[in-house]
Write an enzyme that holds these catalytic residues in place. Sequence first.
Site, PDB file in Angstrom:
ATOM      1  N   SER A   1       0.832  -1.191   0.000  1.00  0.00           N
ATOM      2  CA  SER A   1       0.000   0.000   0.000  1.00  0.00           C
ATOM      3  C   SER A   1       0.879   1.259   0.000  1.00  0.00           C
ATOM      4  O   SER A   1       1.713   1.401  -0.887  1.00  0.00           O
ATOM      5  CB  SER A   1      -0.924  -0.040   1.221  1.00  0.00           C
ATOM      6  OG  SER A   1      -1.948   0.894   1.088  1.00  0.00           O
TER       7      SER A   1
ATOM      8  N   ASP B   1      -8.645  -6.427  -4.847  1.00  0.00           N
ATOM      9  CA  ASP B   1      -8.246  -5.121  -4.318  1.00  0.00           C
ATOM     10  C   ASP B   1      -8.779  -4.026  -5.242  1.00  0.00           C
ATOM     11  O   ASP B   1      -8.326  -3.894  -6.376  1.00  0.00           O
ATOM     12  CB  ASP B   1      -6.717  -5.068  -4.236  1.00  0.00           C
ATOM     13  CG  ASP B   1      -6.195  -3.786  -3.603  1.00  0.00           C
ATOM     14  OD1 ASP B   1      -6.989  -2.845  -3.402  1.00  0.00           O
ATOM     15  OD2 ASP B   1      -4.992  -3.732  -3.305  1.00  0.00           O
TER      16      ASP B   1
ATOM     17  N   HIS C   1      -7.987  -5.117  -0.416  1.00  0.00           N
ATOM     18  CA  HIS C   1      -6.672  -4.499  -0.251  1.00  0.00           C
ATOM     19  C   HIS C   1      -5.925  -5.059   0.956  1.00  0.00           C
ATOM     20  O   HIS C   1      -4.714  -5.241   0.930  1.00  0.00           O
ATOM     21  CB  HIS C   1      -6.871  -2.981  -0.107  1.00  0.00           C
ATOM     22  CG  HIS C   1      -5.597  -2.205  -0.008  1.00  0.00           C
ATOM     23  ND1 HIS C   1      -4.638  -2.231  -0.999  1.00  0.00           N
ATOM     24  CD2 HIS C   1      -5.111  -1.393   0.962  1.00  0.00           C
ATOM     25  CE1 HIS C   1      -3.622  -1.443  -0.636  1.00  0.00           C
ATOM     26  NE2 HIS C   1      -3.890  -0.936   0.540  1.00  0.00           N
TER      27      HIS C   1
END
Lengths: 388, 230
Positions: A160, A326, A359
């Site tokens: 991320s 995601d 995610h």
Amino acid sequence: MSKAMPAVHELQESLAGPRAVINGGAPVRLESGAMLGPVTVAYQTWGELNADRSNVVLVCHALTGDQYAVGAHPITGKPGWWESMIGPGKSIDTDRFFVICPNCLGGCMGTTGPAATNPETGEPYGIAFPVITIRDMVQTQAMLLDTLGIDKVMCVIGGSMGAMQVLDWAACFPQRVVSAVAIAGAARHSAQNIAFHEVGRQAIMADPDWCGGYYFREGKRPESGLSVARMAAHITYLSEPALWRKFGRALQDRYTKSYGFEADFQVESYLRYQGASFVQRFDANAYLYITRAMDYFDMEADFEGDLANAFRGARTRFLLVSFTSDWLFPTSESKEVVRAMNRAAANVSFVEVESDKGHDAFLLDEPDMFATVGGFVDSVAREQGAGR
Amino acid sequence: MSLLSGARGRFVLGPNAYGLRPDLALVASMVEPGTRLLDVGCGDGALLEYLVKEKGCDGRGMEISQAGVNACIARGLSVVQGDADRHLADYPDDSFDYVLLSQTLQAVRSPREVLLQMLRLADTTVVSFLNYGHWAARWSMVSRGRMPHTRALSTPWFETPNIHPCTVKDFLDLTRILGLGTGRAYGLAKEREVTTIVKGFEGQSNLFAEQAVFELFRPELPKGRRRRAS
């Protein structure tokens, strides 16, 4: 400051773990041009640094992560956020590698950020803290390594926002980065993601306890604002299949609907809990600054409109990983980076892991991710003769 | 290590230290050392590893399966998960000296487009495929009235990945339609028996080769610029 300081600020001073004042204590020039300093970086390490310092793995944490990737968190007591990835015999094997995870610039776990004391005023920076960028986070991490006498990093890895830092690390310091693993990341923040961040920031700033960013003066904390920000963001980390599997439409501690606005549904109760526990360990201003840093991130713009320029001539070996479900950092974003790396003839591997966990999958038990990352890091280590 | 002496006519492939499948060894023998190449459908990376470590090539791979990609990455190879039909388009023109396609052509959705894409990325490709024109396949179909079932073609029709079966003659027709140049060509039978496919005698190879390997060039590539393996 007659009233007691809010918990996060107090705790920040007393948190366990090493800290280093970087850049020899001199102020650091930020991407915006502002000067900040002296800058302290708090970090954690695991494993042993080998004699030729060739076994360093740098871990970059995500937006609400911190340096406590392994081991009990000093505030929540919960296990580290990447316990599944890092440890003896794991994908990032602490029996072989020296793993270092710094708290990012602007964070609230000991590294200089809006909750740290401004040397000019003697009180926390608050909203007077300069706006920072992903580049600034990377530069201060590099300065931390300088301070620790570490030149090369065998592998820089993160998911991320951590993946954003990984990509920027490779672009800024190609000669220092032997290999780079960017999981569930992107080379720029999308319009949708900026939009979600703005919702979070507005929730915090709409909380009267935010006090224009100087809540510490009033002995207050914008807990409800930060909690709503976290709740909204948390939804973006998951997926509908994951939410449905976990909660469905099940009711929480009741058999019938309340015909009111209590947390009837388990999913509501879960989100409220996520929000409430988050505010215990995170500073609202830090959330504003770090989300802003992510929003500003756009490597394409930073490299003359062609992302390939960021990776040209690099000898770094890259691994990119994305997850099918995601939707915050979708596969298309990783593929964009892979395409640019192909244009630059960089050494890149890429895998899209099948997962319905959204995610957050990069933090969860994903055997395919562990196998891919483990195989990659091991092959780099053998190539470098680093760690058995 | 030479997998193949520059012999013509008929010869037998020796075993190799890498334990490469004979068709892959044949493909490897056609690649010039130190070149930049892309192996499409690289599987577990056996061929790619050989080319990178033994022939000093700057090799990249593309593989559709997660298990294959993981195996490649663990070997230290740079491999991107993707499929030939969609993801060759991600590479710029002239990215490589060679693009290799081993036993994948018949499994793609659009073999024609894939060949053109490959020759966009490199001026030379090496393609290997199963030959459905082999006498045993013909006999199997004629005598049984069913899809060929032979030593080389042992997967039932409902499980074979090969959705575009072709023969050596069919393949050559396509190269003519596309105007591609053909270079060296070999037939492979009985595991390791190699026969040079000679112009004018393709019908013979079509009958006796279980697999075929072809070197293809861009239409405009002059003969003098065509690479030869050492």
